[in-house]
Design an enzyme around this catalytic site. Structure first.
Site, PDB file in Angstrom:
ATOM      1  N   ARG A 249     -12.209   2.376  -1.448  1.00 35.83           N
ATOM      2  CA  ARG A 249     -12.910   3.809  -1.728  1.00 35.83           C
ATOM      3  C   ARG A 249     -11.878   4.695  -2.133  1.00 35.83           C
ATOM      4  NH1 ARG A 249     -16.366   6.818   2.933  1.00 35.83           N
ATOM      5  NH2 ARG A 249     -14.278   6.809   4.029  1.00 35.83           N
TER       6      ARG A 249
ATOM      7  N   CYS B 290      -4.669  -3.159   2.691  1.00 32.52           N
ATOM      8  CA  CYS B 290      -5.293  -1.888   3.325  1.00 32.52           C
ATOM      9  C   CYS B 290      -5.444  -2.236   4.963  1.00 32.52           C
ATOM     10  CB  CYS B 290      -6.945  -2.008   2.936  1.00 32.52           C
ATOM     11  SG  CYS B 290      -7.877  -0.715   3.615  1.00 32.52           S
ATOM     12  N   GLY B 291      -4.800  -1.240   5.694  1.00 29.18           N
ATOM     13  CA  GLY B 291      -4.592  -1.767   7.090  1.00 29.18           C
ATOM     14  C   GLY B 291      -5.803  -1.533   7.651  1.00 29.18           C
ATOM     15  N   THR B 292      -6.537  -0.708   7.509  1.00 33.65           N
ATOM     16  CA  THR B 292      -7.911  -0.660   8.428  1.00 33.65           C
ATOM     17  C   THR B 292      -8.944  -1.750   7.906  1.00 33.65           C
ATOM     18  OG1 THR B 292      -8.809   1.043   6.996  1.00 33.65           O
ATOM     19  CG2 THR B 292      -7.790   1.801   9.026  1.00 33.65           C
TER      20      THR B 292
ATOM     21  N   ASN C 199       0.963  -1.157  -0.228  1.00 34.83           N
ATOM     22  CA  ASN C 199      -0.088  -0.009  -0.058  1.00 34.83           C
ATOM     23  C   ASN C 199       1.052   1.117  -0.035  1.00 34.83           C
ATOM     24  OD1 ASN C 199      -2.518   0.864   2.146  1.00 34.83           O
ATOM     25  ND2 ASN C 199      -2.585   1.147   0.100  1.00 34.83           N
TER      26      ASN C 199
ATOM     27  N   ASN D 158      -6.641  10.346  -0.315  1.00 37.91           N
ATOM     28  CA  ASN D 158      -6.961   9.064  -1.176  1.00 37.91           C
ATOM     29  C   ASN D 158      -6.390   9.711  -2.461  1.00 37.91           C
ATOM     30  OD1 ASN D 158      -8.011   6.829   0.238  1.00 37.91           O
ATOM     31  ND2 ASN D 158      -9.842   8.047   0.183  1.00 37.91           N
TER      32      ASN D 158
ATOM     33  N   ASN E  14      -2.103   1.313   7.166  1.00 42.77           N
ATOM     34  CA  ASN E  14      -0.826   1.275   6.512  1.00 42.77           C
ATOM     35  C   ASN E  14      -0.227   2.703   6.546  1.00 42.77           C
ATOM     36  OD1 ASN E  14      -0.805  -1.613   6.280  1.00 42.77           O
ATOM     37  ND2 ASN E  14      -1.942  -1.237   4.361  1.00 42.77           N
TER      38      ASN E  14
ATOM     39  N   CYS F   2      -6.288   5.679   7.585  1.00 42.63           N
ATOM     40  CA  CYS F   2      -5.528   5.066   6.658  1.00 42.63           C
ATOM     41  C   CYS F   2      -4.362   3.984   7.724  1.00 42.63           C
ATOM     42  CB  CYS F   2      -4.719   5.315   5.627  1.00 42.63           C
ATOM     43  SG  CYS F   2      -3.728   4.447   4.606  1.00 42.63           S
TER      44      CYS F   2
HETATM   45  N1  LIG Z   1      -5.529   2.133   2.885  1.00 41.06           N
HETATM   46  C1  LIG Z   1      -5.843   2.330   4.030  1.00 41.06           C
HETATM   47  C2  LIG Z   1      -7.200   2.869   4.019  1.00 41.06           C
HETATM   48  C3  LIG Z   1      -7.729   4.181   3.344  1.00 41.06           C
HETATM   49  C4  LIG Z   1      -9.042   4.581   3.544  1.00 41.06           C
HETATM   50  C5  LIG Z   1      -9.692   4.958   2.302  1.00 41.06           C
HETATM   51  N2  LIG Z   1      -9.670   4.273   1.218  1.00 41.06           N
HETATM   52  C6  LIG Z   1     -10.918   5.759   2.601  1.00 41.06           C
HETATM   53  O1  LIG Z   1     -12.114   5.070   2.847  1.00 41.06           O
HETATM   54  O2  LIG Z   1     -11.138   6.956   2.715  1.00 41.06           O
HETATM   55  C7  LIG Z   1      -5.567   1.789   5.165  1.00 41.06           C
HETATM   56  O3  LIG Z   1      -4.307   1.081   4.951  1.00 41.06           O
HETATM   57  O4  LIG Z   1      -6.378   1.749   5.962  1.00 41.06           O
END
Ligand SMILES: N[C@H](CCC[C@H](N)C(=O)O)C(=O)O
Length: 262
Positions: A191, A200-202, A13, A65, A76, A74
């Site tokens: 998104r 995607c970390g979350t 990521n 984003n 990561n 986010c």
């Molecule tokens: N890549 C991110 C998530 C980004 C969130 C983004 N996609 C949104 O919903 O605004 C992570 O590692 O958690």
């Protein structure tokens, strides 16, 4: 305008990072941020982050984003920005920063492994077909079989743009248990990127919480993504409540450089 950027990645990521502690990049427009994240005309990244000064914290995390718009938390990115803050001389055993979803704590192991504390989760929507929860960003989680060959882009996109989610959007995670490792394999449609990312970390955090058994206790869940491996540790305190959630994994500098913006 000349921009000095750093490119980081955490399990694939990837992010453009700017040191904005003096405020010099505060006026960047949505188009300019989108352009910096463009993989053909810019530096390339799933998002862009700015390291900012914030009183009472070691720093503030401002996350966009790749579409150029401010994103929600986010995971990561938070790990990469912590590694970057360390490189910029913010040397604390426990780093405290503030992001769009509130305060975070992080620790480093070596220079490129970051443990990041995520916000507590106090509710999970459970449906026979999916889970829906917020780990700093909204996440739809669906268990599937044969995830390697699964159409993440098509299926993820159709959920993200369905009647329920189309206005605000959601991240969509597909999960397959890996019984031998006692862990899970996760692939995510994001998104704001509007594509599958390598990790995607979350999303990984959300998926790991749903994988816990019914007992209230601490869990350690290894997670595989397309871009590498993460570990999620947490304390399940009730049927849908989780505390002391940590997202742990690599966060690495790829390169730094300069780019001129018109
Ligand atoms: N890549 C991110 C998530 C980004 C969130 C983004 N996609 C949104 O919903 O605004 C992570 O590692 O958690």
């Amino acid at each position: 305008m000349n921009i000095h950027f750093f490119k980081y990645q955490g399990t694939g990521n990837d992010f453009v990072i700017l040191d904005n502690r003096d405020g010099r990049y505060t006026g960047l427009t949505e188009e300019q941020i989108k352009g910096l994240c463009d993989r053909r005309f810019g530096v390339g990244g799933d998002g862009l982050m700015m390291l900012q000064v914030q009183e009472g914290y070691d720093f503030a995390m401002q996350y966009y984003n790749s579409d150029g718009r401010p994103g929600s938390m986010c995971g990561n990115g938070g790990r990469c920005l912590t590694a970057f803050a360390w490189k910029m001389g913010i040397h604390q055993e426990h780093i405290h920063f503030i992001a769009s979803d509130g305060p975070h704590e992080a620790t480093l192991e070596g220079e490129d492994w970051v443990n990041l504390r995520m916000k507590n989760v106090d509710s999970v929507e459970t449906d026979p077909a999916f889970f829906y929860l917020n780990t700093g960003s909204p996440h739809y989680v669906q268990y599937v079989s044969q995830l390697s060959g699964f159409e993440v882009y098509e299926k993820g996109r159709s959920i993200r743009y369905n009647e329920r989610f189309k206005a605000v959007g959601t991240n969509v995670n597909f999960v397959e248990p890996m019984p031998a490792e006692n862990g899970i394999f996760v692939r995510t449609y994001e998104r704001g990127v509007e594509d599958e990312t390598y990790s995607c970390g979350t999303g990984v955090t959300a998926a790991a919480l749903t994988y816990a058994g019914p007992e209230a206790r601490t869990y350690t869940i290894p997670v595989k993504t397309l871009g590498g491996n993460l570990v999620v540790k947490f304390n399940k305190t009730g049927p849908h409540t989780y505390e002391d959630i940590w997202l742990c994994g690599p966060a690495k500098l790829v390169f730094e450089g300069n780019i001129a913006l018109d």
